[in-house]
Design an enzyme around this catalytic site. Structure first.
Site, PDB file in Angstrom:
ATOM      1  N   GLU A  17       0.857  -1.186   0.000  1.00 27.03           N
ATOM      2  CA  GLU A  17       0.000   0.000   0.000  1.00 27.03           C
ATOM      3  C   GLU A  17       0.892   1.234   0.000  1.00 27.03           C
ATOM      4  OE1 GLU A  17      -3.474  -0.218   2.341  1.00 27.03           O
ATOM      5  OE2 GLU A  17      -3.823   1.952   2.349  1.00 27.03           O
ATOM      6  N   ARG A  18       0.613   2.132  -0.939  1.00 25.69           N
ATOM      7  CA  ARG A  18       1.432   3.344  -1.114  1.00 25.69           C
ATOM      8  C   ARG A  18       2.891   2.981  -1.371  1.00 25.69           C
ATOM      9  NH1 ARG A  18      -3.122   5.730  -2.219  1.00 25.69           N
ATOM     10  NH2 ARG A  18      -4.489   5.973  -0.435  1.00 25.69           N
TER      11      ARG A  18
ATOM     12  N   ASN B  12      -3.320  -1.653   7.617  1.00 21.08           N
ATOM     13  CA  ASN B  12      -4.653  -2.079   7.186  1.00 21.08           C
ATOM     14  C   ASN B  12      -4.560  -3.592   7.047  1.00 21.08           C
ATOM     15  OD1 ASN B  12      -5.734   0.513   7.009  1.00 21.08           O
ATOM     16  ND2 ASN B  12      -5.009   0.783   4.915  1.00 21.08           N
TER      17      ASN B  12
ATOM     18  N   GLU C 230     -10.186   4.739   9.336  1.00 22.10           N
ATOM     19  CA  GLU C 230     -10.376   4.392   7.923  1.00 22.10           C
ATOM     20  C   GLU C 230     -10.923   2.965   7.757  1.00 22.10           C
ATOM     21  OE1 GLU C 230      -6.542   5.368   6.126  1.00 22.10           O
ATOM     22  OE2 GLU C 230      -7.118   7.476   6.011  1.00 22.10           O
TER      23      GLU C 230
ATOM     24  N   ASP D 126      -1.953  14.386   7.178  1.00 25.85           N
ATOM     25  CA  ASP D 126      -1.531  13.094   6.600  1.00 25.85           C
ATOM     26  C   ASP D 126      -0.320  13.265   5.694  1.00 25.85           C
ATOM     27  OD1 ASP D 126      -1.519  10.458   5.970  1.00 25.85           O
ATOM     28  OD2 ASP D 126      -3.412  10.434   4.875  1.00 25.85           O
TER      29      ASP D 126
ATOM     30  N   GLU E 213       4.161   9.006  -0.684  1.00 21.86           N
ATOM     31  CA  GLU E 213       2.766   9.044  -1.116  1.00 21.86           C
ATOM     32  C   GLU E 213       2.362  10.422  -1.647  1.00 21.86           C
ATOM     33  OE1 GLU E 213       0.017   7.879   1.933  1.00 21.86           O
ATOM     34  OE2 GLU E 213      -1.745   8.312   0.701  1.00 21.86           O
TER      35      GLU E 213
ATOM     36  N   TRP F 147     -13.382  13.161   3.127  1.00 24.20           N
ATOM     37  CA  TRP F 147     -12.127  12.886   3.827  1.00 24.20           C
ATOM     38  C   TRP F 147     -11.625  14.013   4.724  1.00 24.20           C
ATOM     39  CZ3 TRP F 147     -10.182   8.021   3.813  1.00 24.20           C
ATOM     40  CH2 TRP F 147     -10.665   7.145   2.849  1.00 24.20           C
TER      41      TRP F 147
HETATM   42  C1  GCV Z   1      -2.211   2.460   5.439  1.00 20.74           C
HETATM   43  C2  GCV Z   1      -3.236   7.504   4.425  1.00 20.74           C
HETATM   44  C3  GCV Z   1      -2.934   6.583   3.270  1.00 20.74           C
HETATM   45  C4  GCV Z   1      -3.437   5.180   3.550  1.00 20.74           C
HETATM   46  C5  GCV Z   1      -2.809   4.702   4.852  1.00 20.74           C
HETATM   47  C6  GCV Z   1      -3.214   5.672   5.963  1.00 20.74           C
HETATM   48  C7  GCV Z   1      -2.609   5.319   7.301  1.00 20.74           C
HETATM   49  O1  GCV Z   1      -4.611   7.751   4.532  1.00 20.74           O
HETATM   50  O2  GCV Z   1      -3.504   7.104   2.108  1.00 20.74           O
HETATM   51  O3  GCV Z   1      -3.075   4.359   2.473  1.00 20.74           O
HETATM   52  O4  GCV Z   1      -3.225   3.401   5.176  1.00 20.74           O
HETATM   53  O5  GCV Z   1      -2.772   6.958   5.622  1.00 20.74           O
HETATM   54  O6  GCV Z   1      -1.628   5.936   7.662  1.00 20.74           O
HETATM   55  O7  GCV Z   1      -3.119   4.441   7.969  1.00 20.74           O
END
Ligand code: GCV
Length: 679
Positions: A161-162, A207, A290, A369, A397, A541
């Protein structure tokens, strides 16, 4: 004294991957000398392997001694002395040089390993002059990477992820990497991390999807295998777990943190983890965030949730890293009173003092973020009775996704040196008793990080965790010297100066051509690459800029806005409260101002937007030119990879410039004072 002379190279550096900041050449000064190693145990064996490999390569002699006071001719002594434990801890070491001998003295093998890599960093200068004994000890005890790796490829997020550096280093095709070559690569990764100062790593995404959840139970063997590969370099393994594990894995009807059956389930599961991995570091948890499950579902607090896991880990010395990234991601954009920036402070500061000692609250460095510019999170200075870890994001990211050059150490350094209570009070680094945590930017890409220059960010994480007061530009120079070994180049100065020039201000360059003055986002929704000024403006968001025909920015003042500015202690609460005193770079984070508002720089907001966007693109053009001029000095594969990414960076920077400038020209109707092209 028993001695053996190196004849064959240890396999430490045998890997198909780029050697990054540990090319064989970086070991020349050490490897061409007579080196004695004293110390026992796995990490001392690692040191010995490094020394023998270096000596085999460069003609030195390596000997391992078991007596504490070796005699005989040698140039470098690497030794352990337990009596220095109070002074040095497990990871520190003394360095001194006298009588033609350089001595590293550590209290434990882990310190010996860090001492070895320190000598590598010093190169020839470790041997060219006398040095008085100097103690080196990490400022932050925990320097951890969080990998956001999934076991399998996630349909939306991909495998990492990312992640912008290929697939996971740890899993492939739904299974842990287990081949010799794969595990060598994991080991080589651990080696690089250790040389930068990292000592912990969470393997999987916060996640936690169904398959990854099972890493805690029936897939634990995979974690144990990966931990085995990382252990020789002193990297402790941690795991991200789902708060719902007792339900999804244990079949219990609830995950309520106060339920005795839930507590028993975690105790038992954790016991099994330690049976398999005795030096396991602990858990990382994203809860009520989230869509991840958490204690709110049971009417419990986040302290209840964190303490549940802390209690399960306590008998084994483990730690839970509980993330403070808790906010409403289903907000109504019409609702101007809800402010995502406030959320972590509102949720967590009332719980100060309620967390166990082995529960660390992991706080993102800014309140939103990982934007290119944010103030330091107000939470960090507001919870004196809680162990805080500061989370930064090496994976880019929001800072160019490793297609753009963006050296982040200067930004992280600003964060770590910030004093939440003002002059004369502790810095963020001093408050971060729970450590420094970075989301990793590495993957199975041959250059580890996709963009070869993004290695500088991975390197800087551990170095800043070790020494948060270090000048980030010095660390950049250090990384360049190790990675490019300019002293072996026909033109050392041109090489060193060129690489330094393209990295040095790259964070500010990126800031110039993207979202202005701290307002953030303006990225394309979902994947977050490239401009979309209104991309998140009407989304749930909580990420808005509120631009209209008169002005732009978010009013977070106490007097007329969301009140986020008042979550800081003085002097920051006062400084941020008024547009007159708010630093320019954060103006639109804290205030909604008119386009003709005059900044401290003397420019209007609108002219600042135009100027920085033109400048940012010009700076990318110049960096691309400088990089092209290094073609004869940089290894061709690396040079070509970076050159190719500069083409994309320039294309993207122009797109950012034109979309942002056109957007604000159309909103404001104010022309550019210099008559440049705006669409
Ligand atoms: C792992 C942001 C990112 C998500 C990430 C989240 C987090 O929202 O876009 O991909 O999830 O941060 O730090 O938990």
């Amino acid at each position: 004294m028993t001695a053996s002379t190196a004849s064959t190279a240890a396999s430490a550096s045998a890997t198909a991957s780029d050697p990054a900041w540990l090319p064989p050449e970086a070991f020349r000064a050490l490897g061409s000398r007579r080196v004695l190693v004293h110390g026992d145990g796995l990490l001392a064996d690692t040191v010995w392997g490094e020394v023998t490999a270096a000596c085999a390569e460069f003609g030195g002699e390596a000997a391992r001694v078991d007596g504490p006071d070796p005699a005989g001719p040698y140039d470098l002594l690497l030794r352990t002395r337990r009596e220095h434990l109070d002074r040095l801890g497990e990871e520190g070491f003394f360095l001194e040089r006298a009588g033609g001998r350089t001595t590293v003295t550590a209290a434990a093998p882990h310190g010996l390993l860090h001492g070895l890599f320190h000598v590598v960093r010093l190169g020839r200068t470790a041997f060219d002059r006398d040095r008085q004994r100097q103690a080196h000890r990490p400022a932050l005890a925990l320097r951890m990477l969080n990998h956001w790796d999934n076991v399998s490829v996630h349909p939306v997020m991909g495998q990492v992820e990312r992640g912008y550096a290929g697939g996971s280093l740890f899993w492939r095709d739904g299974a842990a990497r287990g081949s010799r070559a794969d595990l060598d690569r994991v080991r080589a990764y651990g080696r690089l991390l250790a040389a930068g100062g990292i000592n912990a790593l969470a393997l999987n995404n916060v996640n936690v999807h169904a398959e990854e959840a099972r890493l805690l139970t029936d897939r634990l063997g995979e974690v144990a295998g990966l931990a085995r590969a990382l252990r020789p370099y002193g990297i402790r393994t941690h795991l991200s777990v789902t708060f719902a594990a007792p339900v999804v894995l244990g079949g219990l009807p609830t995950a309520d943190p106060l339920d005795p059956a839930v507590r028993a389930w975690w105790a038992e599961a954790t016991g099994r983890v330690y049976a398999a991995i005795p030096d396991f570091g602990g858990y990382v948890v994203k809860a009520d965030s989230e869509g991840q499950p958490g204690p709110f579902a049971y009417g419990r607090t986040h302290a209840d949730g964190a303490n549940l896991l802390a209690d399960a880990l306590a008998p084994y010395g483990g730690t839970v890293h509980w993330r403070a990234f808790v906010y409403d991601h289903r907000q109504d954009w019409r609702d101007r009173s809800t402010d995502r920036a406030r959320a972590a402070h509102d949720h967590f500061t009332p719980l100060d003092g309620a967390f166990r000692d082995n529960a660390v609250l992991q706080v993102k460095h800014g309140p939103m973020d990982f934007q290119v510019r944010e103030p330091v999170s107000s939470v960090i200075g507001a919870m004196p009775a809680t162990r805080i870890a500061v989370e930064i994001q090496a994976t880019q990211e929001y800072t160019g996704q490793q297609r753009h050059v963006c050296a982040l150490a200067p930004m992280w350094s600003e964060v770590l040196r910030f004093r939440p209570q003002g002059e004369g009070t502790p810095t963020v680094a001093e408050l971060a008793r729970g450590g420094l945590v970075a989301v990793s930017n590495a993957g199975d890409d041959p250059y580890w990080t996709g963009h070869p220059l993004a290695q500088a960010n991975l390197y800087a994480v551990g170095r800043l965790g070790w020494e948060p007061g270090a000048n980030p530009y010095r660390l950049l120079g250090e990384w360049i010297d190790l990675t490019f070994t300019p002293e072996r180049s026909p033109e050392p100065e041109r090489l060193r100066a060129g690489v330094y020039a393209v990295l040095k201000d790259s964070w500010r360059t990126y800031e110039k051509y993207t979202a202005p003055l701290g307002v953030g986002f303006m990225v394309q929704p979902g994947h977050h690459y490239g401009p979309s000024v209104d991309g998140y403006e009407y989304s749930p968001w909580g990420t808005y800029h509120f631009a209209d025909r008169d002005g732009v920015g978010v009013d977070r003042s106490r007097a007329t806005g969301t009140g986020y500015a008042a979550q800081y202690a003085k002097p920051w609460s006062e400084l941020y409260e008024s547009p007159d005193t708010c630093p320019d770079e954060l103006l639109l984070f804290f205030h909604h101002v008119s386009y003709d508002h005059v900044l401290h720089s003397g420019k209007t907001v609108i002219q600042h937007i135009y100027d920085t966007h033109f400048e940012g693109v010009e700076e990318v053009e110049e960096a691309r030119r400088v990089w092209a001029s290094l073609a004869d000095l940089v290894e061709p594969g690396r040079h070509a990879r970076v050159a190719e990414r500069y083409e994309e960076q320039l294309r993207s920077a122009r797109e950012w410039r034109d979309q942002v400038n056109s957007y604000f020209f159309r909103k404001s109707g104010v022309p550019d004072a210099h008559g440049r092209r705006i669409y």
